[in-house]
Motif scaffolding. Structure first.
Motif, short mmCIF file in Angstrom:
data_model
loop_
_atom_site.label_atom_id
_atom_site.label_comp_id
_atom_site.label_asym_id
_atom_site.label_seq_id
_atom_site.Cartn_x
_atom_site.Cartn_y
_atom_site.Cartn_z
N VAL A 50 -0.25 8.78 -5.01
CA VAL A 50 -0.89 9.66 -4.63
C VAL A 50 -0.29 11.15 -4.41
O VAL A 50 -0.85 12.04 -4.54
CB VAL A 50 -2.21 9.00 -3.93
N GLN A 51 0.39 10.92 -3.24
CA GLN A 51 1.37 11.87 -2.77
C GLN A 51 1.95 12.65 -3.87
O GLN A 51 1.73 14.03 -4.16
CB GLN A 51 2.08 11.65 -1.78
N ARG A 52 2.58 12.28 -4.99
CA ARG A 52 3.10 12.97 -5.93
C ARG A 52 2.27 13.47 -6.91
O ARG A 52 2.39 14.48 -7.33
CB ARG A 52 4.14 11.65 -6.83
N MET A 62 0.98 -1.22 -0.13
CA MET A 62 -0.19 0.20 -0.06
C MET A 62 0.85 1.20 -0.24
O MET A 62 0.56 2.31 -0.41
CB MET A 62 -0.83 -0.14 1.07
N ALA A 63 2.15 1.12 0.47
CA ALA A 63 2.89 2.37 0.49
C ALA A 63 3.28 3.02 -0.74
O ALA A 63 3.09 4.19 -1.03
CB ALA A 63 4.29 2.01 1.12
N GLY A 64 3.46 1.88 -1.73
CA GLY A 64 3.46 2.49 -3.33
C GLY A 64 2.24 3.25 -3.78
O GLY A 64 2.56 4.32 -4.35
N VAL A 65 1.01 3.04 -3.46
CA VAL A 65 0.03 4.02 -3.84
C VAL A 65 -0.30 4.96 -3.04
O VAL A 65 -0.19 6.10 -3.81
CB VAL A 65 -1.38 2.83 -3.66
N ALA A 66 0.08 4.93 -1.82
CA ALA A 66 0.33 6.34 -1.18
C ALA A 66 1.14 7.45 -1.64
O ALA A 66 1.07 8.35 -1.80
CB ALA A 66 0.48 6.17 0.34
N LYS A 67 2.39 6.84 -1.98
CA LYS A 67 3.46 7.46 -2.64
C LYS A 67 2.95 8.15 -3.82
O LYS A 67 3.25 9.23 -4.43
CB LYS A 67 4.62 6.96 -2.80
N ARG A 125 -0.61 14.59 -5.95
CA ARG A 125 -1.29 15.82 -5.42
C ARG A 125 -0.25 16.83 -5.29
O ARG A 125 -0.70 18.01 -5.58
CB ARG A 125 -1.58 15.48 -3.76
N GLU A 126 1.06 16.69 -5.16
CA GLU A 126 2.24 17.62 -5.29
C GLU A 126 2.08 18.34 -6.64
O GLU A 126 2.39 19.49 -6.71
CB GLU A 126 3.31 16.87 -4.83
N ARG A 127 2.06 17.60 -7.52
CA ARG A 127 2.17 18.06 -8.90
C ARG A 127 0.79 18.88 -9.00
O ARG A 127 1.06 20.03 -9.81
CB ARG A 127 2.08 16.92 -9.99
N LEU A 128 -0.24 18.66 -8.69
CA LEU A 128 -1.58 19.40 -8.82
C LEU A 128 -1.20 20.66 -7.93
O LEU A 128 -1.70 21.80 -8.47
CB LEU A 128 -2.71 18.60 -8.36
N ARG A 129 -0.64 20.49 -7.03
CA ARG A 129 -0.35 21.90 -5.99
C ARG A 129 0.46 22.64 -6.78
O ARG A 129 0.48 24.03 -6.77
CB ARG A 129 0.11 21.65 -4.64
N ALA A 130 1.34 21.91 -7.30
CA ALA A 130 2.64 22.95 -8.24
C ALA A 130 1.94 23.49 -9.32
O ALA A 130 2.85 24.64 -9.70
CB ALA A 130 3.78 21.93 -8.70
N ALA A 131 0.83 23.01 -9.91
CA ALA A 131 0.14 23.63 -10.95
C ALA A 131 -0.84 24.79 -10.62
O ALA A 131 -1.52 25.36 -11.30
CB ALA A 131 -0.80 22.60 -11.76
N GLY A 132 -0.65 24.88 -9.20
CA GLY A 132 -1.72 25.91 -8.66
C GLY A 132 -2.90 25.82 -8.09
O GLY A 132 -3.62 26.48 -7.95
N LEU A 133 -3.21 24.55 -7.89
CA LEU A 133 -4.58 24.03 -7.57
C LEU A 133 -4.57 23.47 -5.87
O LEU A 133 -3.50 23.17 -5.59
CB LEU A 133 -5.00 22.70 -8.41
N LYS A 134 -5.62 23.51 -5.47
CA LYS A 134 -5.62 23.01 -3.95
C LYS A 134 -7.01 22.10 -4.16
O LYS A 134 -7.88 22.40 -4.60
CB LYS A 134 -5.73 24.03 -3.29
#
Length: 70
Positions: free
Chosen positions: A8-10, A1-6, A12-21
């Motif tokens: 998802v985290q990446r 499950m750690a692979g999936v969590a990582k 979300r980080e890309r979305l935030r970097a694109a200016g989204l929240k």
């Protein structure tokens, strides 16, 4: 499950970097008993309203019809 969590985290980080929240919203559940009746009740209220045209114009203006067939 750690692979999936990582992953998802990446993502979300890309979305935030694109200016989204992320935003959580709660909406009525159409599967709940009474949902259709409540929709009907509200539609009838609009139909009887003196402001029906104004309300319908607002809904039309707020709607995104791109890609719809006419």
């Amino acid at each position: 499950m750690a692979g999936v969590a990582k992953r998802v985290q990446r993502h979300r980080e890309r979305l935030r970097a694109a200016g989204l929240k992320p935003v959580q919203i709660w909406i009525p559940d159409p599967a709940q008993p009474g949902f259709a009746e409540e929709c009907r009740r509200q539609s009838q209220l609009i139909a009887k309203s003196a402001e029906e045209d104004e309300i319908l114009d607002f809904i039309e203006a707020a709607s995104d019809h791109r890609g719809w067939r006419e």
